[in-house]
Design an enzyme around this catalytic site. Structure first.
Site, PDB file in Angstrom:
ATOM      1  N   ASP A 387       0.869  -1.182   0.000  1.00  0.00           N
ATOM      2  CA  ASP A 387       0.000   0.000   0.000  1.00  0.00           C
ATOM      3  C   ASP A 387       0.906   1.233   0.000  1.00  0.00           C
ATOM      4  O   ASP A 387       1.815   1.351   0.823  1.00  0.00           O
ATOM      5  CB  ASP A 387      -0.889  -0.020   1.254  1.00  0.00           C
ATOM      6  CG  ASP A 387      -1.940   1.067   1.215  1.00  0.00           C
ATOM      7  OD1 ASP A 387      -3.107   0.743   0.951  1.00  0.00           O
ATOM      8  OD2 ASP A 387      -1.582   2.246   1.447  1.00  0.00           O
ATOM      9  N   LEU A 388       0.657   2.140  -0.952  1.00  0.00           N
ATOM     10  CA  LEU A 388       1.535   3.309  -1.062  1.00  0.00           C
ATOM     11  C   LEU A 388       1.335   4.216   0.146  1.00  0.00           C
ATOM     12  O   LEU A 388       0.227   4.372   0.645  1.00  0.00           O
ATOM     13  CB  LEU A 388       1.217   4.085  -2.337  1.00  0.00           C
ATOM     14  CG  LEU A 388       1.455   3.311  -3.641  1.00  0.00           C
ATOM     15  CD1 LEU A 388       1.267   4.245  -4.823  1.00  0.00           C
ATOM     16  CD2 LEU A 388       2.845   2.700  -3.653  1.00  0.00           C
ATOM     17  N   ASP A 430      -4.572   2.330  -4.180  1.00  0.00           N
ATOM     18  CA  ASP A 430      -3.116   2.325  -4.244  1.00  0.00           C
ATOM     19  C   ASP A 430      -2.574   1.033  -3.647  1.00  0.00           C
ATOM     20  O   ASP A 430      -1.489   1.000  -3.108  1.00  0.00           O
ATOM     21  CB  ASP A 430      -2.545   3.548  -3.505  1.00  0.00           C
ATOM     22  CG  ASP A 430      -2.986   3.588  -2.057  1.00  0.00           C
ATOM     23  OD1 ASP A 430      -3.922   2.838  -1.705  1.00  0.00           O
ATOM     24  OD2 ASP A 430      -2.401   4.358  -1.274  1.00  0.00           O
TER      25      ASP A 430
END
Ligand code: C2E
Ligand code: CA
Ligand code: CA
Length: 773
Positions: A387-388, A430
């Site tokens: 996950d960004l 994301d």
């Protein structure tokens, strides 16, 4: 028993072919039968008509023969009766006349058995009879004579000038009697009596039979058997009571049966040949191919959709007839369908933005590989969930296009960093995942996780701007006996753990994390309940001005009792922020703190309370009104309430936040920048924002003891330049107090003076401080 559906459709389609063939066979057999029946009927009718005509001809011939022969007698008897010698004999019996004229040879020649002369009153005058080869005299009492007498008496008078005949039964035999009145030859009206010639018809028939070629039978009745014909014989007085019967064997009987058999044979053979030929032709040209088509359609239907292992069904094309045209279009349809199916299938499993797989693709692949692992292949199954960090920030500040470009770029980076056997997907937003399955012992999770983190944090440019991102990575070594969803969920938990540990790192899932998650869920329950019951307590920690030794301010801190024990705010505050509950808690705390302040002012007028505000609260446009109302309600003036905002809360930029801070400042609130030095806010930004105080974080105070003082000194010079207050927090020792004082820190918060305490304890503490002077 239940039939397998496939074999049932097989029977059904076979039966169409069979049915057509059977119907055709029946039809042709029927046509053959009808043809045979009609022909046979016509032949029979013609034969019957022919036989009828033939029989009638024979009958006519026989009747003609018989009547002609009897008519001959009429002529003879008339001749003899008009002979003068005969007249004389009747006038005067002449034995010589009889013996010379009616000899045996003469009688035989005349084909008569008796010659009888009667008086005009029909009494026997004289007569002779042929018995064998002799001629005998007839006696009056002979049956025959009496019969002749009766017959002659029936004849109406006067007798005509010709011979007549009567046919009578005498002693059971058919007898023809020809008679004429005896007259002189000049044919005067005087009659001397009657002359009668008698012939036994049965006897004379034998001769006729040879001429006619038929057996003749004289009978009293008209009954006939199947092959017999009968016709009544008339005599001079009309109906005679004697019929002529002949037996006629059908001339064509044998031929007709033969013809019948031949016809039947012919029809049957023709029908069979027709059935065979038409059947073979139809079956070969159409039906067999139709069956094949149906069988192929069935296999095609039972083939799993889009299964790469099953070849596409193809209908055979032999030429250019209608079935070939059908086959060609079926083939085209199957091809087209398989293309669309494959396309749909791959579309349904593809992430449109990055071209990687999607969640569905990941889950399907995992399930497939898990199944292999369950069948005994020892494998390391690892899921990396990524996950960004701060992607929302990029989206918010640079726009969605930049965000999308970033995701595409990250997708590329991941796709290039993995092995061919690994699967990279975008789960949504994301979030990315990599599923890796390797023979056991070949997977180095740490190395791989670090590689992924490295590639996604490579800087890249977007429209001339350099973007740098990082990611938090959750790693799980999956258990193939559990559903793929479980592995994904665990990877998610590990990813959150990585985020909580400070982001831009990876965490390998452990079962303990799972219980953490459960604990968090339980805690969240408690928080919701506590909000409902307004169960939060507000505690206060004094901030002491070391120049005067007085308490300048108190910081309001939230406390929550769970199962009789206080739960640390470092645990429930971040959770409340995640769960969106922080605003409600913040409100309750602010209300309770301001309320308490009005009481605290009784001991120490002018005391200031610092209230912590989270980022969420700053986003609420109603915040200033709420604060204003709370102050008014408790008659507290705005200069006695300071607001603490953490550096991370204001790190996110945006017009709204800036406007809110300005609005609060304009409303008269003094703003503290909390935890200074821990966040990423630049000094530039700090200058822009309307803060009145900076709070040095405990971590820098701790470092003082290790002679690290860069940040505290920097902060002091910054504050002096911007004309801001400074506060040092987390100060635990007098040594630290000394160092801080020397640098210019006079407002000190920390255990060295006091820990956070409830209102009543604080009141006491303030009282004691006052008493000490
Ligand atoms: P903070 O705002 O930085 O609050 C100061 C924390 O440092 C408090 O922890 C306080 O007890 C602790 N502290 C002060 N002096 C010392 C010391 O000498 N030694 C040590 N070891 N600790 C010291 P606390 O009360 O556990 O609060 C933790 C954090 O929870 C706060 O950090 C704040 O960020 C948050 N928090 C607490 N109450 C509220 C609230 O009402 N609203 C919001 N938004 N956050 C709150
Ligand atoms: Ca604080
Ligand atoms: Ca702080």
């Amino acid at each position: 028993m239940k039939m397998r559906p496939q074999s049932r459709t097989l029977t059904r389609s076979w039966s169409l072919r069979l049915r057509i063939l059977v119907y055709l066979g029946c039809l042709l057999a029927g046509v053959g039968l009808v043809g045979y029946t009609i022909t046979n009927y016509l032949v029979d009718r013609n034969v019957a008509a022919f036989e009828e005509r033939e029989a009638q001809t024979r009958m006519d011939r026989a009747v003609l023969g018989v009547t002609q022969s009897i008519s001959g007698m009429d002529v003879v008897v008339y001749d003899n009766a008009t002979w003068n010698d005969t007249f004389a004999h009747l006038q005067d019996f002449n034995a010589e006349y009889l013996s010379t004229n009616y000899t045996a040879a003469a009688l035989r020649n005349l084909k008569v058995e008796q010659v009888i002369f009667l008086t005009p009153q029909a009494q026997l005058h004289s007569g002779v009879e042929l018995v064998g080869d002799a001629v005998q005299v007839l006696h009056a009492n002979a049956v025959l004579v009496q019969a002749v007498q009766r017959a002659v008496m029936d004849v109406p008078l006067p007798a005509p000038m010709r011979g007549q005949h009567l046919l009578r039964w005498v002693n059971g035999r058919a007898v023809a009697m020809a008679f004429a009145a005896v007259r002189r030859s000049d044919a005067g009206p005087q009659t001397a009596g009657w002359m009668v010639l008698v012939r036994d018809l049965d006897r004379s028939a034998q001769e006729l039979e040879q001429v006619i070629g038929n057996e003749l039978v004289f009978a009293p009745d008209r009954h006939t058997q199947a092959n017999q014909r009968v016709q009544p014989l008339p005599d001079s007085l009309g109906e005679s009571g004697i019929s002529l019967k002949i037996t006629v064997e059908p001339a064509l009987k044998d031929q007709s049966t033969r013809v019948g058999y031949l016809l039947l044979l012919n029809s049957t053979a023709m029908s069979l040949i027709a059935i065979l030929l038409v059947g073979l032709l139809l079956d070969g040209l159409v039906l067999r191919r139709l069956s094949l088509f149906a069988a192929l359609a069935r296999t095609d239907k039972s083939n799993p959709v889009g299964d790469e292992n099953v070849p596409l069904t193809r209908w055979p094309v032999l030429g250019t007839d209608e079935l070939d045209v059908l086959a060609v279009s079926l083939n085209a349809m199957v091809m087209e369908r398989s293309l669309t199916e494959n396309q749909l299938k791959s579309e349904a499993r593809t992430d449109v933005l990055t071209g990687l797989g999607n969640r569905r693709h990941l889950l399907e692949s995992m399930e497939r590989i898990f199944a292999q692992a369950r069948r005994g292949q020892a494998m390391d199954l690892t899921v990396f969930l990524l996950d960004l960090d701060g992607f929302k920030h990029i989206n918010d500040s640079l726009g969605h296009e930049a965000g999308d470009a970033m995701l595409v770029w990250i997708g590329h980076q991941i796709a290039h960093a993995i092995r061919d056997s690994d699967l990279a997907v975008r789960l949504g937003g994301d979030e990315f995942a990599v599923f890796s399955f390797m023979p056991q012992g070949r997977q180095d999770v740490e190395v791989f996780a670090e590689r992924i983190l490295r590639v996604v944090s490579r800087p890249h440019t977007y429209h001339g701007q350099i973007l740098v991102s990082s990611a938090s990575l959750g790693v799980v070594v999956a258990d193939p006996s559990q559903p793929a969803e479980v592995a994904l969920r665990n990877a998610d938990i590990a990813m959150y753990a990585a985020k909580n540990l400070g982001k831009n790192r990876y965490t390998v899932f452990t079962d303990a994390m799972h219980s953490d998650v459960q604990e968090r869920m339980q805690l969240e329950q408690h928080l919701r309940q506590a909000i409902k019951e307004r169960a939060f307590d507000v505690w206060f920690q004094p901030i002491v001005d070391i120049r005067s030794g007085k308490t300048a301010m108190v910081e309001a801190l939230a406390r929550l009792k769970i199962h009789g024990k206080y739960c640390p705010p470092n645990r429930f505050i971040p959770l409340a922020e995640d769960a969106g509950l922080i605003a409600a808690i913040g409100q309750e705390l602010a209300e309770k703190a301001v309320e308490a302040l009005s009481r605290l002012h009784k001991v120490q007028p002018g005391l200031i309370v610092n209230i912590n505000l989270s980022a969420h609260q700053l986003m609420d446009p109603a915040l200033p009104d709420f604060l204003h109302a709370t102050l008014q309600k408790n008659a507290v003036s705005v200069e006695h309430v300071h607001l603490e905002l953490t550096e991370t809360a204001v790190a996110r930029d945006g017009e709204r936040l800036f406007a809110m801070l300005v609005q609060l400042k304009d409303a008269g609130y003094h703003l503290h920048l909390d935890d200074f030095g821990t966040g990423q806010s630049s000094l530039n930004r700090v200058q822009e924002l309307p803060f009145g105080s900076l709070k040095l974080d405990k971590s820098f105070v701790d470092l003082l003891l290790k002679d690290v003082d860069t940040i505290p000194r920097l902060m002091i010079s910054l504050a002096q330049e911007l004309d801001m207050q400074v506060i040092a927090e987390g100060v635990e020792s007098l040594e630290q107090v000394g160092m801080l004082k020397e640098m210019g820190y006079f407002l000190i918060q920390g255990y060295v003076f006091a820990k956070p305490m409830p209102e009543d304890v604080l009141l006491q503490w303030l009282q004691e401080q006052k008493n000490r002077g």
